[in-house]
Design a protein around this motif. Structure first.
Motif, mmCIF file in Angstrom:
data_model
loop_
_atom_site.group_PDB
_atom_site.id
_atom_site.type_symbol
_atom_site.label_atom_id
_atom_site.label_comp_id
_atom_site.label_asym_id
_atom_site.label_seq_id
_atom_site.Cartn_x
_atom_site.Cartn_y
_atom_site.Cartn_z
ATOM 1 N N ALA A 1 0.826 -1.209 0.000
ATOM 2 C CA ALA A 1 0.000 0.000 0.000
ATOM 3 C C ALA A 1 0.859 1.259 0.000
ATOM 4 O O ALA A 1 1.712 1.437 0.867
ATOM 5 C CB ALA A 1 -0.922 0.004 1.217
ATOM 6 N N VAL A 2 0.623 2.116 -0.973
ATOM 7 C CA VAL A 2 1.283 3.423 -1.039
ATOM 8 C C VAL A 2 0.275 4.482 -0.615
ATOM 9 O O VAL A 2 -0.821 4.568 -1.171
ATOM 10 C CB VAL A 2 1.793 3.727 -2.461
ATOM 11 C CG1 VAL A 2 2.401 5.133 -2.510
ATOM 12 C CG2 VAL A 2 2.810 2.687 -2.912
ATOM 13 N N ILE A 3 0.647 5.279 0.389
ATOM 14 C CA ILE A 3 -0.200 6.377 0.842
ATOM 15 C C ILE A 3 0.445 7.685 0.385
ATOM 16 O O ILE A 3 1.585 7.986 0.751
ATOM 17 C CB ILE A 3 -0.372 6.353 2.375
ATOM 18 C CG1 ILE A 3 -1.026 5.034 2.797
ATOM 19 C CG2 ILE A 3 -1.202 7.541 2.835
ATOM 20 C CD1 ILE A 3 -1.192 4.878 4.284
ATOM 21 N N LEU A 4 -0.267 8.419 -0.428
ATOM 22 C CA LEU A 4 0.265 9.640 -1.031
ATOM 23 C C LEU A 4 0.082 10.810 -0.072
ATOM 24 O O LEU A 4 -1.043 11.193 0.248
ATOM 25 C CB LEU A 4 -0.443 9.914 -2.357
ATOM 26 C CG LEU A 4 -0.314 8.768 -3.383
ATOM 27 C CD1 LEU A 4 -1.310 8.942 -4.520
ATOM 28 C CD2 LEU A 4 1.108 8.683 -3.906
ATOM 29 N N ALA A 5 1.202 11.363 0.396
ATOM 30 C CA ALA A 5 1.151 12.432 1.401
ATOM 31 C C ALA A 5 2.161 13.535 1.088
ATOM 32 O O ALA A 5 2.671 14.187 1.987
ATOM 33 C CB ALA A 5 1.418 11.847 2.787
ATOM 34 N N GLY A 6 2.427 13.741 -0.194
ATOM 35 C CA GLY A 6 3.450 14.711 -0.574
ATOM 36 C C GLY A 6 2.933 16.049 -1.039
ATOM 37 O O GLY A 6 3.707 16.949 -1.355
ATOM 38 N N GLY A 7 1.591 16.214 -1.088
ATOM 39 C CA GLY A 7 1.004 17.432 -1.639
ATOM 40 C C GLY A 7 1.198 18.663 -0.764
ATOM 41 O O GLY A 7 1.509 18.564 0.423
ATOM 42 N N LEU A 8 0.955 19.823 -1.366
ATOM 43 C CA LEU A 8 1.171 21.102 -0.678
ATOM 44 C C LEU A 8 0.016 21.483 0.237
ATOM 45 O O LEU A 8 0.170 22.343 1.103
ATOM 46 C CB LEU A 8 1.387 22.219 -1.709
ATOM 47 C CG LEU A 8 2.621 22.062 -2.612
ATOM 48 C CD1 LEU A 8 2.644 23.169 -3.655
ATOM 49 C CD2 LEU A 8 3.894 22.098 -1.775
ATOM 50 N N GLY A 9 -1.150 20.884 0.061
ATOM 51 C CA GLY A 9 -2.303 21.215 0.903
ATOM 52 C C GLY A 9 -2.641 22.685 0.864
ATOM 53 O O GLY A 9 -2.923 23.300 1.894
ATOM 54 N N THR A 10 -2.656 23.278 -0.335
ATOM 55 C CA THR A 10 -2.765 24.730 -0.470
ATOM 56 C C THR A 10 -4.054 25.306 0.100
ATOM 57 O O THR A 10 -4.061 26.418 0.637
ATOM 58 C CB THR A 10 -2.650 25.138 -1.951
ATOM 59 O OG1 THR A 10 -3.568 24.348 -2.729
ATOM 60 C CG2 THR A 10 -1.244 24.900 -2.460
ATOM 61 N N ARG A 11 -5.157 24.566 0.045
ATOM 62 C CA ARG A 11 -6.438 25.121 0.488
ATOM 63 C C ARG A 11 -6.542 25.238 2.004
ATOM 64 O O ARG A 11 -7.382 25.970 2.509
ATOM 65 C CB ARG A 11 -7.596 24.267 -0.051
ATOM 66 C CG ARG A 11 -7.838 24.472 -1.541
ATOM 67 C CD ARG A 11 -8.877 23.525 -2.065
ATOM 68 N NE ARG A 11 -8.415 22.145 -2.037
ATOM 69 C CZ ARG A 11 -9.087 21.121 -2.543
ATOM 70 N NH1 ARG A 11 -10.271 21.321 -3.086
ATOM 71 N NH2 ARG A 11 -8.598 19.901 -2.504
#
Length: 200
Positions: free
Chosen positions: A15-25
């Motif tokens: 399982a790969v959990i994607l947690a690299g985003g900038l979370g801009t909102r």
């Protein structure tokens, strides 16, 4: 009550959990932590994702980290979860969702299938039918969708009468199937991904 598969039933899936985003909102409200680390009921949200997926039988996790990666890495470093294996893979530059997934894939050389989901969302669904579908039907991938009365806030999936995806659609009004952001791939299908980076 939901029937969960036993952990041993999913030991062929990484399982790969994607947690690299900038979370801009939401970054103005939580400037010092990445979005998946926002606390919910005493634990970071991403930890609830891991706990839920472990109930579905997944035992091997790789967290794809980028923005404020050290916060996630530090939290999970040395932390023990009974029966679970957990790694972090850091993006040195933004890779996009598919790029982060592919960067993490080598952690699972011994797995026949790879699962991908986001670290800042949680879909409460029994995943065992999807696991069985990707194993038995020899599809290139399985995508989890959710039927909504109003899909105007979400990207939606266009499927034929057999449930085969034929089109990704933009936000549209009305009832339909939205993309829940959960994917399962046979290892052999990873060669079909384009080599460009970043890749969504």
């Amino acid at each position: 009550m939901m029937a969960f598969i036993k952990p041993k039933s999913a030991n062929d899936i990484g399982a790969v959990i994607l947690a690299g985003g900038l979370g801009t909102r939401i970054r103005e409200i939580y400037p010092s932590i990445p979005k998946p680390m926002i606390e919910v009921c005493g634990s970071p949200f991403i930890e609830w994702v891991i706990r839920y997926l472990s109930m579905q039988g997944l035992t091997d996790f790789c967290i794809s980290i980028g923005y404020k990666a050290d916060v996630i890495e530090e939290y999970f470093k040395g932390r023990q979860y009974n029966g679970l294996n957990l790694y972090c893979v850091k993006e040195e530059s933004p890779q996009g969702t598919a790029g982060g997934f592919l960067l993490s894939a080598p952690k699972f050389q011994n797995k026949d299938y790879l699962f991908a989901t986001n670290g800042d969302s949680l879909v409460l669904a029994d995943l065992s039918p999807a696991f069985e579908m990707v194993r038995k039907e020899h599809y290139d991938a399985v995508i989890i969708g959710r039927r909504m009365e109003d899909r105007s806030l979400y990207g939606s999936l266009g499927c034929n009468e057999n449930g085969i995806l034929v089109q990704f659609r933009e936000k549209e009004k009305g009832e339909g199937l939205i993309n829940a952001g959960i994917y399962i791939f046979p290892r052999s299908s990873l060669t079909n991904f384009p080599s460009k980076k970043p890749l969504s």
